[in-house]
Design a protein around this motif. Structure first.
Motif, mmCIF file in Angstrom:
data_model
loop_
_atom_site.group_PDB
_atom_site.id
_atom_site.type_symbol
_atom_site.label_atom_id
_atom_site.label_comp_id
_atom_site.label_asym_id
_atom_site.label_seq_id
_atom_site.Cartn_x
_atom_site.Cartn_y
_atom_site.Cartn_z
ATOM 1 N N VAL A 67 54.269 35.355 22.005
ATOM 2 C CA VAL A 67 55.196 34.451 21.830
ATOM 3 C C VAL A 67 54.523 33.063 22.132
ATOM 4 C CG1 VAL A 67 57.515 33.570 22.372
ATOM 5 C CG2 VAL A 67 57.010 35.972 22.193
ATOM 6 N N SER A 68 54.505 32.276 21.019
ATOM 7 C CA SER A 68 53.701 31.113 21.340
ATOM 8 C C SER A 68 54.838 30.163 21.731
ATOM 9 C CB SER A 68 52.955 30.663 19.997
ATOM 10 O OG SER A 68 54.062 30.363 19.153
ATOM 11 N N ASP B 215 57.173 29.251 19.124
ATOM 12 C CA ASP B 215 58.099 30.084 18.792
ATOM 13 C C ASP B 215 59.257 30.251 19.812
ATOM 14 O OD1 ASP B 215 56.941 30.921 16.622
ATOM 15 O OD2 ASP B 215 55.810 32.347 17.574
ATOM 16 N N SER B 216 59.008 29.694 21.020
ATOM 17 C CA SER B 216 60.103 29.882 21.991
ATOM 18 C C SER B 216 61.373 29.231 21.814
ATOM 19 C CB SER B 216 59.389 29.365 23.388
ATOM 20 O OG SER B 216 59.301 28.018 23.175
ATOM 21 N N GLU B 217 61.264 28.171 20.837
ATOM 22 C CA GLU B 217 62.634 27.625 20.518
ATOM 23 C C GLU B 217 63.560 28.740 19.847
ATOM 24 O OE1 GLU B 217 61.831 24.172 18.148
ATOM 25 O OE2 GLU B 217 60.283 23.478 19.580
ATOM 26 N N ARG B 218 62.903 29.559 19.121
ATOM 27 C CA ARG B 218 63.873 30.549 18.466
ATOM 28 C C ARG B 218 64.411 31.668 19.540
ATOM 29 N NH1 ARG B 218 64.194 31.251 13.324
ATOM 30 N NH2 ARG B 218 64.984 33.128 13.523
ATOM 31 N N PRO C 83 61.318 35.768 17.718
ATOM 32 C CA PRO C 83 60.392 35.315 16.864
ATOM 33 C C PRO C 83 59.819 36.247 15.658
ATOM 34 C CG PRO C 83 59.357 35.124 18.617
ATOM 35 C CD PRO C 83 60.623 35.843 18.994
ATOM 36 N N PHE C 84 60.332 37.177 15.546
ATOM 37 C CA PHE C 84 59.510 38.140 14.504
ATOM 38 C C PHE C 84 60.698 38.810 13.747
ATOM 39 C CE2 PHE C 84 59.900 39.817 18.844
ATOM 40 C CZ PHE C 84 60.435 41.163 18.903
ATOM 41 N N THR D 260 63.726 37.104 12.496
ATOM 42 C CA THR D 260 63.368 35.915 11.349
ATOM 43 C C THR D 260 63.930 36.410 10.161
ATOM 44 O OG1 THR D 260 61.356 37.204 11.454
ATOM 45 C CG2 THR D 260 61.382 35.096 12.581
#
Lengths: 481, 180
Positions: B108-109, B112-115, B132-133, B167
């Motif tokens: 988790v970059s 992506d952490s906003e998601r 995030p996937f 996602t």
């Protein structure tokens, strides 16, 4: 007298007693046994389940659980088996360990137990048998932990397998005790059964004996009445019946005795005037030649009838003596051939009307006067009602109780009518109904029979196949007074 | 008479036989079915109090098992680190115990952490967790890992149903049930 019939009252009573005893003992033993066994097993199960749960709850499980840690906990739990030493198995995911490092999985823990405790948060147990038939108690306790105020499965399940051999022995000992107790119990039950059978059978036996005595003529037989039950009522009824019977028989006997005494008294009273009449008629008979023909004929008739009356009175007195049991035997040793010959001579029957067949040298002990009466009656009867020639045959035979004298008197007449035959020895029985008057008194054969009986013999009458009647006298050669 | 006697004898014999049969049937220790007996054992798990609980797939792969993760008392792990630790898979003792993960190896970059977000807890609907996937292709065990980890650890003092928003799609809310 059979005392114990195959299915007699006693046998049936005892069998019923034993059956009741067996059923009650068996039922009691079975129920007691079941309750005791269930209690024993319940206590073992509850103790084992709660012990395992308590022991598990004291453990600290570090998640995720490593095999060494699980092994440590399992060994720790394995030391604390209650009520018996147990074998502990621990499962976490695919990791399986046990107190016995050689066998990480148990052979007695079933898949159904495993499924149940893994999918529910409840402890569970199951009783199973191993291949050798030994009972085992298997327990499964899942370990949960509290997290965030909720219980959460850790995924660890502990199993314990407890051998139930001690319980098995206890249960078997109970069965054995029940079996060993049943046999003496049944043996003890025989005693009250015998007592009860006795209390029922004794009155019955008394009653049977009393009835037998009554049948043999002991009319004064009475039964002791015990208690107030149905059997006592029966005994009372029996006594009343016997009393009534005795009363009736006594009345009948008294009436008969009175009648016989009357006949005896009458004949006795007639004897004296008859003796006088006989003397007078004899004197008149001698003078009859000097009277006119009609008067002489009447006189002869009176004389003959008076003679017959005297014979009748003598016969009546004789039979009265038999009825009164006053007749006695005056025994003497006689030569039978001689006695027969003398009897025939005295009656002037020694011509060819009577054919005799007399063995020589047969001596008998009998009453010569009565023997003379018997023979004279039989031969006279044969000559009068049958026909000459009359055959008199004397022989001896060996019977069941000593030598017996057999005298056969057979005539050549028409024989005795079959309807008359049963009554031939009755008093005043006339064989020929049309002939109301006969030469005899009508008591001849009755007196003959009584005389033969007095000697302990029998007299039979019948018809010969070739025609003619016969009388057979059968009496002991040695008569006893 | 004979008939009655025969019948009564037959009755007596039947009674005696029944008694014997009862006596014999009751003997010995019989096997039983599985009988539930009381509650499970509650064990102490060190560090489990107020700690995040991660769910990994057990060694034989038929269920997810809890692994407490604690970095200190009374500290709620935020959703992003929680998801990161979960996605990293079992490490250390958990790995040594044979635990695995069914989730894809996704890092988790920060972008992506906003998601990665946890919606506010609503008692009737539970929470929605964004990841995030894509989630449509996740296996049952993988979905359980997510549902149980967030359902048990995201909201203090409660276990909640979790809906997962990937996602591609949003999986409907389910309760945590570690067993299949």
């Amino acid at each position: 007298m059979r005392r114990i019939a195959p299915l007699g009252l006693r046998t049936r009573l005892i069998a019923a007693f034993l059956l009741v005893a067996a059923i009650s003992a068996g039922t009691t033993a079975a129920l007691t046994y079941q309750q005791a066994r269930n209690a024993i097993l319940k206590q073992t199960q509850d103790t084992a389940v709660s012990t395992l749960r308590d022991q598990v709850e004291q453990q600290e499980v570090r998640l995720p659980l490593e095999q060494q840690e699980l092994q440590r906990i399992v060994i720790e739990l394995g030391k604390r088996g209650k009520p018996h030493p147990w074998i502990i198995f621990g499962e976490y995911g695919g990791t399986r360990v046990s107190t016995n490092p050689g066998t990480p999985t148990s052979t007695v823990i079933t898949d159904s137990l495993r499924d149940r405790v893994r999918n529910n948060q409840y402890a569970a147990f199951q009783r199973v048998e191993d291949q050798r038939g030994n009972p085992w108690l298997t327990i499964g306790v899942p370990a949960v932990f509290e997290h965030n105020g909720y219980t959460e499965a850790t995924g660890v399940v502990f199993y314990a397998s407890v051998p139930l051999s001690t319980e098995k022995q206890t249960v078997e000992a109970m069965v054995e005790a029940a079996q060993q107790g049943a046999v003496p119990g049944l043996a003890i039950a025989v005693v009250p059964a015998l007592l009860a059978a006795r209390s029922v059978l004794r009155p019955v036996r008394d009653m049977r004996r009393a009835a037998q005595k009554l049948g043999r003529g002991r009319l004064d037989t009475r039964i002791e009445v015990r208690g107030a039950d149905e059997l006592a009522g029966l005994a009372r009824t029996f006594n009343e019946t016997a009393r009534a019977l005795e009363q009736s028989v006594r009345e009948l006997q008294e009436a008969e005795t009175r009648a016989r005494r009357f006949a005896s008294d009458v004949s006795h009273e007639l004897r004296t005037p008859l003796a006088g009449m006989l003397a007078v008629t004899e004197v008149l008979d001698e003078d009859a030649a000097r009277l006119d023909a009609d008067t002489a004929k009447a006189l002869h008739l009176v004389s003959a009838e008076t003679g017959k009356l005297a014979v009748l009175v003598e016969d009546l007195m004789e039979i009265s003596r038999f009825d009164a049991r006053a007749a006695e035997l005056n025994l003497d040793d006689v030569d039978i051939a001689e006695a027969v010959r003398k009897t025939l001579e005295r009656r002037h029957w020694d011509d060819d009307r009577v054919v005799t067949e007399l063995p020589d040298g047969v001596r008998a002990r009998l009453d010569p006067r009565r023997f003379d009466v018997v023979l004279a009656n039989l031969v006279g009867n044969a000559l009068r009602h049958g026909g000459a020639p009359v055959h008199v045959t004397v022989s001896t035979a060996s019977g069941g109780d000593g030598e017996r004298l057999l005298i056969d008197v057979a005539d050549s007449g028409p024989g005795i009518a079959p309807e008359v035959l049963p009554h031939i020895f009755d008093r005043f029985f006339k064989a020929d109904a049309a002939r109301t008057r006969s030469a005899g008194s009508g008591l001849g054969l009755a007196i003959t029979l009584e005389n033969v009986r007095l000697h302990g013999g029998t007299l039979r009458a019948g018809n010969r196949p070739e025609g003619g009647a016969f009388f057979t006298l059968d009496m002991p050669l040695e008569a006893r007074a | 008479m004979t008939g009655r006697t025969t019948r009564s004898r037959a009755t007596a014999a039947a009674a005696a036989l029944t008694g014997c049969a009862l006596l014999l049937a009751g003997c010995g220790i019989k096997r039983t079915g599985v009988i539930e007996s009381g509650h499970a054992a509650t064990v102490k798990v060190p560090g489990s109090k107020n700690a995040a609980t991660l769910y990994f797939v057990s060694k034989d792969g038929d269920r997810v098992v809890p692994v407490p993760f604690s970095i200190g008392t009374d500290y709620m792990l935020a959703p992003v680190p929680l998801l990161r630790i979960l996605l990293d898979g079992p490490t250390g003792p958990a790995s040594a115990a044979g635990l695995t993960t069914a989730l894809p190896k996704v890092s988790v970059s920060d972008a992506d952490s906003e998601r990665v977000a946890v919606s506010k807890y609503q008692p009737d609907k539970g929470i929605t967790v964004g990841v995030p996937f894509p989630v449509a292709g996740l296996s049952d065990l993988a979905r359980k890992q997510l549902v149980c980890t967030f359902g048990v650890s995201a909201v203090r003092d409660t276990v909640t149903p979790v809906a997962i928003q990937g996602t591609d799609t949003t999986l409907p809310a389910t309760d945590c049930n570690p067993r299949r």
